[in-house]
Design a protein around this motif. Structure first.
Motif, PDB file in Angstrom:
ATOM      1  N   ALA A 389      -7.409  -1.187  -4.487  1.00 44.48           N
ATOM      2  CA  ALA A 389      -6.536  -1.992  -5.345  1.00 44.48           C
ATOM      3  C   ALA A 389      -5.318  -1.203  -5.825  1.00 44.48           C
ATOM      4  O   ALA A 389      -4.283  -1.797  -6.167  1.00 44.48           O
ATOM      5  N   VAL A 390      -5.432   0.123  -5.840  1.00 49.78           N
ATOM      6  CA  VAL A 390      -4.363   0.957  -6.415  1.00 49.78           C
ATOM      7  C   VAL A 390      -3.029   0.803  -5.681  1.00 49.78           C
ATOM      8  O   VAL A 390      -1.982   0.622  -6.321  1.00 49.78           O
ATOM      9  N   PRO A 391      -2.975   0.870  -4.330  1.00 47.86           N
ATOM     10  CA  PRO A 391      -1.672   0.724  -3.661  1.00 47.86           C
ATOM     11  C   PRO A 391      -0.974  -0.593  -3.979  1.00 47.86           C
ATOM     12  O   PRO A 391       0.256  -0.620  -4.124  1.00 47.86           O
ATOM     13  N   TYR A 392      -1.727  -1.683  -4.085  1.00 45.26           N
ATOM     14  CA  TYR A 392      -1.105  -2.964  -4.407  1.00 45.26           C
ATOM     15  C   TYR A 392      -0.640  -3.003  -5.861  1.00 45.26           C
ATOM     16  O   TYR A 392       0.380  -3.625  -6.165  1.00 45.26           O
ATOM     17  N   LEU A 393      -1.354  -2.335  -6.731  1.00 47.72           N
ATOM     18  CA  LEU A 393      -0.909  -2.236  -8.119  1.00 47.72           C
ATOM     19  C   LEU A 393       0.389  -1.445  -8.205  1.00 47.72           C
ATOM     20  O   LEU A 393       1.325  -1.838  -8.920  1.00 47.72           O
ATOM     21  N   VAL A 394       0.474  -0.351  -7.452  1.00 53.57           N
ATOM     22  CA  VAL A 394       1.701   0.451  -7.412  1.00 53.57           C
ATOM     23  C   VAL A 394       2.847  -0.372  -6.837  1.00 53.57           C
ATOM     24  O   VAL A 394       3.977  -0.357  -7.357  1.00 53.57           O
TER      25      VAL A 394
END
Length: 417
Positions: A389-394
């Motif tokens: 989920a982190v790359p999409y949050l970034v």
């Protein structure tokens, strides 16, 4: 722009949705019966038993692109009708086949039928509808997939309570779908005008090509999402079979597993019904971040679950993730693909969807060896989902606070210099 003069009726929509029910769980309809099949064939390995659910996904991954191209060339309705026929015959073959190798052959052929259903139903929706109607119907499609989980898994669990092979009779539903396809659908006309062009006299741009690189991110996201989701039909029944709390609902743990998978399907269906509103209010990255967080939290809760209440919360979260994932990827593909290539793009969609399903069974083997329990296995994959989920949050933060300059911004900046 609608690529077909045929005006789909409510009956057309109904049978498109019935066909869509088979997209996600067509190969996994007999998943609640897996522990019973293991008991009926004690010499078979866990991996070979899991292939009953995952082997159709491999067949889809191998044939999906070719069927997508074929549907663009000879017609989507023809491919859909033949695919539903294959689905019905090969799917129900497990009822009368008596060896694991023979059943697995039937499951592979079933996958070819499902591949054709995936390619053509999604392509027909994109051809029959446009704009907000398309987003709404794609949401309905996701809802139908969720309802398919509920119907197929619950019915599969009930039939498995009769006998392990009775679960395969659920595939006879294809007879009804085939009749609906032939009676309510027509072939979209070849695309004659450039997609999105207001001038109907303007012909399709000759320079339009198949957008390989933009589609790869969408496909890889779908691959990972489905790898995570397909832990549910393949390993969730084993988790339930080993839970003391599940015994309070009776000795038929196959039905209990099917019931909870059905609850997750209901959550997916609810999200699909409202997806049209969600898609127009939130950025794609927001939806995908939420999707992976829902997967992560749901799988982690399963890892710690000691009660049926915790299991219920977990399957709802996973269902929410799947309900958001499928229509988001489909609208993404529709937005970046010229309509003359939509069948091929849907072939790629079916491939990435089902490679994720097949890879799910393979990825579980080393993890379960290391962590030694199904609960710990779900916990590991839940943590992986949270990391993804982190790359999409970034990307969402970058899109919101550091948007790419528009053409007008560039012109204005040049003028100031």
């Amino acid at each position: 722009m609608n690529c077909a003069p045929f005006k789909p009726s409510k009956w057309t929509l109904l049978f498109l949705m019935l066909a869509a029910m088979m997209i996600l769980m067509g190969g996994a309809a007999v998943a609640p019966a897996l522990p019973l099949i293991s008991a009926a064939f004690p010499d078979a390995t866990d991996t070979s038993i899991s292939l009953i659910v995952t082997l159709p996904a491999l067949a889809i991954a191998i044939t999906g692109i070719f069927l997508g191209i074929l549907s663009d060339r000879i017609g989507k309705i023809k491919v859909l009708a033949v695919s539903v026929t294959i689905f019905t015959i090969a799917g129900s073959s497990g009822y009368y086949l008596t060896t694991i190798p023979a059943i697995l052959v039937g499951r592979f052929i079933l996958g070819i039928g499902i591949a054709g259903i995936i390619c053509t139903t999604s392509a027909l929706i994109i051809c029959y509808y446009d704009g907000i109607s398309r987003a709404r119907v794609l949401g309905y499609q996701a809802a139908a997939m969720g309802v398919g989980v509920l119907i197929l898994e619950t019915a599969g669990g009930l039939l498995a309570g009769i006998s392990w092979n009775a679960a395969f009779l659920i595939y006879l539903l294809g007879i009804v779908i085939l009749a609906g396809v032939l009676l309510t659908m027509r072939e979209p006309a070849p695309l004659k005008y450039e997609a999105g062009t207001p001038d109907p006299g303007k012909k399709t741009a000759a320079h339009e090509t198949f957008p390989v690189h933009p589609l790869l991110l969408a496909y890889s996201t779908l691959f990972m999402g489905n790898l995570l989701f397909f832990l549910m039909p393949t390993k969730f029944p084993y988790l339930i079979a080993g839970m003391e709390a599940a015994q309070t609902m009776g000795g038929n743990t196959a039905f209990t597993a099917g019931l909870f998978l059905g609850i997750g399907g209901c959550a997916s269906a609810v999200l699909g019904i409202f997806y049209g509103r969600i898609a127009w209010r939130f950025h794609r990255y927001t939806i995908l971040t939420t999707t992976l967080l829902a997967f992560g939290l749901g799988l982690c809760i399963l890892g710690f679950a000691t009660s049926l209440l915790m299991v219920g919360v977990a399957v709802i979260l996973v269902g929410v993730g799947e309900g958001l994932l499928m229509p988001t990827i489909l609208t993404w593909i529709a937005a970046i693909t010229p309509q003359q290539f939509i069948g091929r793009a849907m072939g790629g969609f079916s491939v990435s969807l089902n490679i994720g399903q097949f890879a799910s069974a393979l990825a579980v083997v080393p993890v379960i060896t290391l962590v030694a329990s199904y609960g710990n296995m779900f916990l590991v994959f839940g943590c992986i989902a949270l990391v993804l989920a982190v790359p999409y949050l970034v990307a969402l933060i970058k899109e919101k606070y550091y948007p790419a300059p528009t053409a007008q911004d560039i012109v204005t900046a040049a003028a100031r210099k």
